[in-house]
Design a protein around this motif. Structure first.
Motif, PDB file in Angstrom:
ATOM      1  N   THR A   5       0.859  -1.187   0.000  1.00 31.90           N
ATOM      2  CA  THR A   5       0.000   0.000   0.000  1.00 31.90           C
ATOM      3  C   THR A   5       0.888   1.227   0.000  1.00 31.90           C
ATOM      4  O   THR A   5       1.728   1.380   0.871  1.00 31.90           O
ATOM      5  N   ILE A   6       0.718   2.040  -0.987  1.00 31.76           N
ATOM      6  CA  ILE A   6       1.538   3.245  -1.087  1.00 31.76           C
ATOM      7  C   ILE A   6       0.630   4.454  -1.185  1.00 31.76           C
ATOM      8  O   ILE A   6      -0.266   4.500  -2.013  1.00 31.76           O
ATOM      9  N   CYS A  55      14.167  12.937  -7.813  1.00 32.93           N
ATOM     10  CA  CYS A  55      13.130  11.983  -7.410  1.00 32.93           C
ATOM     11  C   CYS A  55      13.052  11.846  -5.896  1.00 32.93           C
ATOM     12  O   CYS A  55      12.473  10.879  -5.397  1.00 32.93           O
ATOM     13  N   ARG A  56      13.616  12.804  -5.190  1.00 31.54           N
ATOM     14  CA  ARG A  56      13.632  12.763  -3.717  1.00 31.54           C
ATOM     15  C   ARG A  56      12.202  12.772  -3.177  1.00 31.54           C
ATOM     16  O   ARG A  56      11.373  13.579  -3.577  1.00 31.54           O
ATOM     17  N   VAL A  57      11.896  11.847  -2.264  1.00 32.72           N
ATOM     18  CA  VAL A  57      10.586  11.795  -1.616  1.00 32.72           C
ATOM     19  C   VAL A  57      10.796  11.718  -0.105  1.00 32.72           C
ATOM     20  O   VAL A  57      11.841  11.257   0.366  1.00 32.72           O
ATOM     21  N   VAL A  58       9.800  12.172   0.633  1.00 33.17           N
ATOM     22  CA  VAL A  58       9.841  12.095   2.092  1.00 33.17           C
ATOM     23  C   VAL A  58       9.102  10.823   2.516  1.00 33.17           C
ATOM     24  O   VAL A  58       7.981  10.575   2.063  1.00 33.17           O
ATOM     25  N   ASP A  97       3.922  -2.087   3.292  1.00 33.42           N
ATOM     26  CA  ASP A  97       3.306  -0.765   3.244  1.00 33.42           C
ATOM     27  C   ASP A  97       4.297   0.365   3.508  1.00 33.42           C
ATOM     28  O   ASP A  97       5.148   0.273   4.379  1.00 33.42           O
ATOM     29  N   VAL A  98       4.129   1.389   2.752  1.00 31.32           N
ATOM     30  CA  VAL A  98       4.976   2.569   2.923  1.00 31.32           C
ATOM     31  C   VAL A  98       4.150   3.789   2.535  1.00 31.32           C
ATOM     32  O   VAL A  98       3.279   3.716   1.673  1.00 31.32           O
ATOM     33  N   THR A  99       4.376   4.896   3.232  1.00 30.38           N
ATOM     34  CA  THR A  99       3.694   6.158   2.926  1.00 30.38           C
ATOM     35  C   THR A  99       4.747   7.181   2.580  1.00 30.38           C
ATOM     36  O   THR A  99       5.658   7.429   3.370  1.00 30.38           O
ATOM     37  N   ILE A 100       4.611   7.756   1.400  1.00 32.90           N
ATOM     38  CA  ILE A 100       5.605   8.738   0.981  1.00 32.90           C
ATOM     39  C   ILE A 100       4.925  10.041   0.614  1.00 32.90           C
ATOM     40  O   ILE A 100       3.762  10.068   0.223  1.00 32.90           O
ATOM     41  N   LEU A 101       5.678  11.118   0.771  1.00 30.72           N
ATOM     42  CA  LEU A 101       5.224  12.432   0.365  1.00 30.72           C
ATOM     43  C   LEU A 101       5.982  12.839  -0.879  1.00 30.72           C
ATOM     44  O   LEU A 101       7.223  12.885  -0.866  1.00 30.72           O
ATOM     45  N   VAL A 102       5.253  13.074  -1.929  1.00 31.18           N
ATOM     46  CA  VAL A 102       5.846  13.538  -3.181  1.00 31.18           C
ATOM     47  C   VAL A 102       5.575  15.020  -3.290  1.00 31.18           C
ATOM     48  O   VAL A 102       4.429  15.441  -3.348  1.00 31.18           O
ATOM     49  N   GLU A 103       6.623  15.804  -3.267  1.00 27.75           N
ATOM     50  CA  GLU A 103       6.466  17.255  -3.371  1.00 27.75           C
ATOM     51  C   GLU A 103       6.609  17.633  -4.829  1.00 27.75           C
ATOM     52  O   GLU A 103       7.728  17.739  -5.347  1.00 27.75           O
ATOM     53  N   ALA A 104       5.477  17.794  -5.458  1.00 29.41           N
ATOM     54  CA  ALA A 104       5.470  18.079  -6.890  1.00 29.41           C
ATOM     55  C   ALA A 104       5.381  19.562  -7.145  1.00 29.41           C
ATOM     56  O   ALA A 104       4.962  20.314  -6.314  1.00 29.41           O
TER      57      ALA A 104
END
Ligand code: FES
Length: 104
Positions: A5-6, A55-58, A97-104
């Motif tokens: 789950t992303i 492609c850096r994500v938090v 499962d992992v939750t990432i923040l994509v700062e677009a």
């Protein structure tokens, strides 16, 4: 293969949040590739070679679910170009499962 789950929280003008559930991913498939399959482009200036940090994500949750830091990521951390809670989406793959923040 565990269920993946992303959550992609895209911080753009619309502040949209995307939830992507994958029944399985290819062994070693990168977050960048998984996102692209869902129509979300994360960086890519260097073609996924780990050389540019576009492609850096938090990582908000599930950092332990990601593959180990690559040599390229370690180098960027040593240069303070990659924070402790950040990963390069082209360089890491999830195992659960992992939750990432994509700062677009
Ligand atoms: S696309 Fe360049 S470091 Fe990931």
């Amino acid at each position: 293969m565990p269920k993946i789950t992303i959550l992609f929280s895209v911080s753009d003008a619309s502040s949209s949040t995307r939830i992507i559930e994958k029944e399985s991913v290819l062994d070693g498939e990168s977050l960048q590739s998984i996102a692209l399959d869902e129509g979300i482009r994360i960086g890519g200036a260097c073609g996924g070679m780990g050389l540019c940090t576009t492609c850096r994500v938090v990582i908000l949750e599930g950092a332990e679910s990601l593959s180990r830091l690559t040599r390229e990521e370690k180098n960027f951390r040593a240069q303070n170009l990659l924070k402790e809670n950040e990963r390069l989406a082209c360089q890491c793959s999830p195992t659960s499962d992992v939750t990432i923040l994509v700062e677009a």
